[in-house]
Design a protein around this motif. Structure first.
Motif, PDB file in Angstrom:
ATOM      1  N   LYS A  14     -97.382  20.492 -11.780  1.00  0.00           N
ATOM      2  CA  LYS A  14     -96.322  19.628 -12.298  1.00  0.00           C
ATOM      3  C   LYS A  14     -95.376  20.428 -13.192  1.00  0.00           C
ATOM      4  CE  LYS A  14     -95.269  15.513 -14.928  1.00  0.00           C
ATOM      5  NZ  LYS A  14     -95.748  14.387 -15.718  1.00  0.00           N
ATOM      6  N   ARG A  15     -95.933  21.282 -14.042  1.00  0.00           N
ATOM      7  CA  ARG A  15     -95.127  22.123 -14.924  1.00  0.00           C
ATOM      8  C   ARG A  15     -94.145  22.955 -14.106  1.00  0.00           C
ATOM      9  NH1 ARG A  15     -93.045  21.234 -18.652  1.00  0.00           N
ATOM     10  NH2 ARG A  15     -94.036  19.302 -18.959  1.00  0.00           N
ATOM     11  N   ILE A  16     -94.624  23.516 -13.003  1.00  0.00           N
ATOM     12  CA  ILE A  16     -93.769  24.345 -12.157  1.00  0.00           C
ATOM     13  C   ILE A  16     -92.589  23.522 -11.642  1.00  0.00           C
ATOM     14  CG2 ILE A  16     -93.648  25.571  -9.944  1.00  0.00           C
ATOM     15  CD1 ILE A  16     -96.620  26.400 -10.523  1.00  0.00           C
ATOM     16  N   LEU A  17     -92.863  22.307 -11.186  1.00  0.00           N
ATOM     17  CA  LEU A  17     -91.800  21.446 -10.673  1.00  0.00           C
ATOM     18  C   LEU A  17     -90.824  21.060 -11.772  1.00  0.00           C
ATOM     19  CD1 LEU A  17     -93.838  19.061  -8.342  1.00  0.00           C
ATOM     20  CD2 LEU A  17     -92.328  20.921  -7.669  1.00  0.00           C
ATOM     21  N   VAL A  18     -91.347  20.698 -12.937  1.00  0.00           N
ATOM     22  CA  VAL A  18     -90.495  20.302 -14.057  1.00  0.00           C
ATOM     23  C   VAL A  18     -89.635  21.477 -14.517  1.00  0.00           C
ATOM     24  CG1 VAL A  18     -90.523  19.557 -16.474  1.00  0.00           C
ATOM     25  CG2 VAL A  18     -92.013  18.444 -14.819  1.00  0.00           C
ATOM     26  N   ASN A  19     -90.245  22.660 -14.578  1.00  0.00           N
ATOM     27  CA  ASN A  19     -89.494  23.847 -15.006  1.00  0.00           C
ATOM     28  C   ASN A  19     -88.370  24.175 -14.030  1.00  0.00           C
ATOM     29  OD1 ASN A  19     -90.986  24.175 -17.315  1.00  0.00           O
ATOM     30  ND2 ASN A  19     -92.399  25.653 -16.402  1.00  0.00           N
ATOM     31  N   ARG A  20     -88.618  23.997 -12.727  1.00  0.00           N
ATOM     32  CA  ARG A  20     -87.566  24.240 -11.728  1.00  0.00           C
ATOM     33  C   ARG A  20     -86.410  23.273 -11.936  1.00  0.00           C
ATOM     34  NH1 ARG A  20     -91.103  24.789  -6.208  1.00  0.00           N
ATOM     35  NH2 ARG A  20     -91.887  26.880  -6.582  1.00  0.00           N
ATOM     36  N   THR A  21     -86.746  22.013 -12.175  1.00  0.00           N
ATOM     37  CA  THR A  21     -85.714  20.990 -12.384  1.00  0.00           C
ATOM     38  C   THR A  21     -84.878  21.316 -13.610  1.00  0.00           C
ATOM     39  OG1 THR A  21     -87.194  19.329 -11.428  1.00  0.00           O
ATOM     40  CG2 THR A  21     -85.325  18.520 -12.709  1.00  0.00           C
ATOM     41  N   LYS A  22     -85.560  21.657 -14.708  1.00  0.00           N
ATOM     42  CA  LYS A  22     -84.847  21.971 -15.949  1.00  0.00           C
ATOM     43  C   LYS A  22     -84.011  23.237 -15.799  1.00  0.00           C
ATOM     44  CE  LYS A  22     -87.780  19.656 -19.293  1.00  0.00           C
ATOM     45  NZ  LYS A  22     -88.583  19.782 -20.514  1.00  0.00           N
ATOM     46  N   ALA A  23     -84.526  24.227 -15.082  1.00  0.00           N
ATOM     47  CA  ALA A  23     -83.790  25.479 -14.885  1.00  0.00           C
ATOM     48  C   ALA A  23     -82.511  25.211 -14.096  1.00  0.00           C
ATOM     49  CB  ALA A  23     -84.659  26.500 -14.167  1.00  0.00           C
ATOM     50  N   ALA A  24     -82.596  24.351 -13.085  1.00  0.00           N
ATOM     51  CA  ALA A  24     -81.417  24.014 -12.287  1.00  0.00           C
ATOM     52  C   ALA A  24     -80.384  23.292 -13.139  1.00  0.00           C
ATOM     53  CB  ALA A  24     -81.818  23.146 -11.102  1.00  0.00           C
ATOM     54  N   ARG A  25     -80.848  22.381 -13.999  1.00  0.00           N
ATOM     55  CA  ARG A  25     -79.959  21.631 -14.883  1.00  0.00           C
ATOM     56  C   ARG A  25     -79.278  22.577 -15.868  1.00  0.00           C
ATOM     57  NH1 ARG A  25     -81.579  19.790 -19.770  1.00  0.00           N
ATOM     58  NH2 ARG A  25     -80.306  18.224 -20.800  1.00  0.00           N
ATOM     59  N   ASN A  26     -80.056  23.472 -16.463  1.00  0.00           N
ATOM     60  CA  ASN A  26     -79.502  24.431 -17.424  1.00  0.00           C
ATOM     61  C   ASN A  26     -78.484  25.350 -16.757  1.00  0.00           C
ATOM     62  OD1 ASN A  26     -81.103  23.327 -19.403  1.00  0.00           O
ATOM     63  ND2 ASN A  26     -82.621  24.959 -19.370  1.00  0.00           N
ATOM     64  N   LYS A  27     -78.787  25.775 -15.530  1.00  0.00           N
ATOM     65  CA  LYS A  27     -77.887  26.670 -14.812  1.00  0.00           C
ATOM     66  C   LYS A  27     -76.548  25.984 -14.560  1.00  0.00           C
ATOM     67  CE  LYS A  27     -77.751  29.715 -10.798  1.00  0.00           C
ATOM     68  NZ  LYS A  27     -78.449  30.181  -9.605  1.00  0.00           N
ATOM     69  N   SER A  28     -76.599  24.719 -14.191  1.00  0.00           N
ATOM     70  CA  SER A  28     -75.393  23.953 -13.936  1.00  0.00           C
ATOM     71  C   SER A  28     -74.553  23.816 -15.204  1.00  0.00           C
ATOM     72  CB  SER A  28     -75.771  22.566 -13.410  1.00  0.00           C
ATOM     73  OG  SER A  28     -74.661  21.736 -13.347  1.00  0.00           O
ATOM     74  N   ILE A  29     -75.212  23.533 -16.309  1.00  0.00           N
ATOM     75  CA  ILE A  29     -74.510  23.365 -17.592  1.00  0.00           C
ATOM     76  C   ILE A  29     -73.891  24.683 -18.040  1.00  0.00           C
ATOM     77  CG2 ILE A  29     -74.839  22.855 -20.045  1.00  0.00           C
ATOM     78  CD1 ILE A  29     -76.970  20.783 -19.142  1.00  0.00           C
ATOM     79  N   ARG A  30     -74.655  25.775 -17.911  1.00  0.00           N
ATOM     80  CA  ARG A  30     -74.132  27.101 -18.293  1.00  0.00           C
ATOM     81  C   ARG A  30     -72.920  27.469 -17.449  1.00  0.00           C
ATOM     82  NH1 ARG A  30     -79.715  28.854 -19.346  1.00  0.00           N
ATOM     83  NH2 ARG A  30     -79.782  29.362 -21.547  1.00  0.00           N
ATOM     84  N   SER A  31     -72.977  27.143 -16.171  1.00  0.00           N
ATOM     85  CA  SER A  31     -71.872  27.426 -15.270  1.00  0.00           C
ATOM     86  C   SER A  31     -70.617  26.663 -15.695  1.00  0.00           C
ATOM     87  CB  SER A  31     -72.261  27.052 -13.843  1.00  0.00           C
ATOM     88  OG  SER A  31     -71.186  27.244 -12.971  1.00  0.00           O
ATOM     89  N   ALA A  32     -70.796  25.407 -16.076  1.00  0.00           N
ATOM     90  CA  ALA A  32     -69.660  24.597 -16.527  1.00  0.00           C
ATOM     91  C   ALA A  32     -69.045  25.176 -17.800  1.00  0.00           C
ATOM     92  CB  ALA A  32     -70.109  23.157 -16.765  1.00  0.00           C
ATOM     93  N   VAL A  33     -69.889  25.674 -18.699  1.00  0.00           N
ATOM     94  CA  VAL A  33     -69.405  26.280 -19.936  1.00  0.00           C
ATOM     95  C   VAL A  33     -68.596  27.539 -19.613  1.00  0.00           C
ATOM     96  CG1 VAL A  33     -70.110  27.505 -22.034  1.00  0.00           C
ATOM     97  CG2 VAL A  33     -71.184  25.331 -21.440  1.00  0.00           C
ATOM     98  N   LYS A  34     -69.125  28.378 -18.730  1.00  0.00           N
ATOM     99  CA  LYS A  34     -68.419  29.611 -18.373  1.00  0.00           C
ATOM    100  C   LYS A  34     -67.061  29.307 -17.741  1.00  0.00           C
ATOM    101  CE  LYS A  34     -72.570  32.381 -17.569  1.00  0.00           C
ATOM    102  NZ  LYS A  34     -73.416  32.988 -16.526  1.00  0.00           N
ATOM    103  N   THR A  35     -67.024  28.275 -16.887  1.00  0.00           N
ATOM    104  CA  THR A  35     -65.777  27.891 -16.232  1.00  0.00           C
ATOM    105  C   THR A  35     -64.749  27.438 -17.253  1.00  0.00           C
ATOM    106  OG1 THR A  35     -66.967  27.235 -14.243  1.00  0.00           O
ATOM    107  CG2 THR A  35     -64.752  26.345 -14.518  1.00  0.00           C
ATOM    108  N   SER A  36     -65.176  26.610 -18.203  1.00  0.00           N
ATOM    109  CA  SER A  36     -64.244  26.121 -19.213  1.00  0.00           C
ATOM    110  C   SER A  36     -63.739  27.256 -20.098  1.00  0.00           C
ATOM    111  CB  SER A  36     -64.878  25.008 -20.055  1.00  0.00           C
ATOM    112  OG  SER A  36     -65.956  25.489 -20.810  1.00  0.00           O
ATOM    113  N   MET A  37     -64.612  28.208 -20.403  1.00  0.00           N
ATOM    114  CA  MET A  37     -64.200  29.364 -21.204  1.00  0.00           C
ATOM    115  C   MET A  37     -63.206  30.233 -20.424  1.00  0.00           C
ATOM    116  SD  MET A  37     -67.781  30.430 -23.041  1.00  0.00           S
ATOM    117  CE  MET A  37     -67.085  31.832 -23.879  1.00  0.00           C
ATOM    118  N   ARG A  38     -63.444  30.381 -19.124  1.00  0.00           N
ATOM    119  CA  ARG A  38     -62.556  31.180 -18.283  1.00  0.00           C
ATOM    120  C   ARG A  38     -61.154  30.562 -18.233  1.00  0.00           C
ATOM    121  NH1 ARG A  38     -61.391  30.324 -13.384  1.00  0.00           N
ATOM    122  NH2 ARG A  38     -63.250  29.091 -12.934  1.00  0.00           N
ATOM    123  N   LYS A  39     -61.089  29.229 -18.202  1.00  0.00           N
ATOM    124  CA  LYS A  39     -59.789  28.556 -18.177  1.00  0.00           C
ATOM    125  C   LYS A  39     -58.994  28.846 -19.447  1.00  0.00           C
ATOM    126  CE  LYS A  39     -61.054  24.832 -15.040  1.00  0.00           C
ATOM    127  NZ  LYS A  39     -61.349  23.393 -14.892  1.00  0.00           N
TER     128      LYS A  39
END
Length: 92
Positions: A14-39
């Motif tokens: 279960k931990r493995i599945l939860v960690n994958r979900t959280k990692a995907a969420r964090n990656k998406s958020i980080r990507s959005a931050v980088k995009t806004s900074m690039r603008k």
């Protein structure tokens, strides 16, 4: 969904599945931050003060949301906002 890892214990799987979900969420958020900074950086590079200020406001919002969700440390957030603000204020 089957987990193909070394884990044999149910809670570890279960931990493995939860960690994958959280990692995907964090990656998406980080990507959005980088995009806004690039603008902001692009607007500063084009010496477009109005566009830079609009982009800065949006970037600050995005960075703050990421911090409140625990993706970034508060000092990291403050540093990013400070650097972007300094860049925007440097436009004549």
């Amino acid at each position: 969904m089957e987990v193909y890892e070394l884990a044999n214990i149910k809670s570890a799987k279960k931990r493995i599945l939860v960690n994958r979900t959280k990692a995907a969420r964090n990656k998406s958020i980080r990507s959005a931050v980088k995009t806004s900074m690039r603008k902001v950086d692009e607007a500063v590079a084009n010496n477009d003060k109005a566009a830079a200020e609009v982009a800065l406001k949006e970037a600050i919002s995005t960075i703050s949301k990421a911090t409140s969700k625990g993706v970034y440390h508060k000092n990291n957030c403050a540093r990013k906002v400070s650097r972007l603000s300094k860049a925007v204020n440097s436009i004549g």
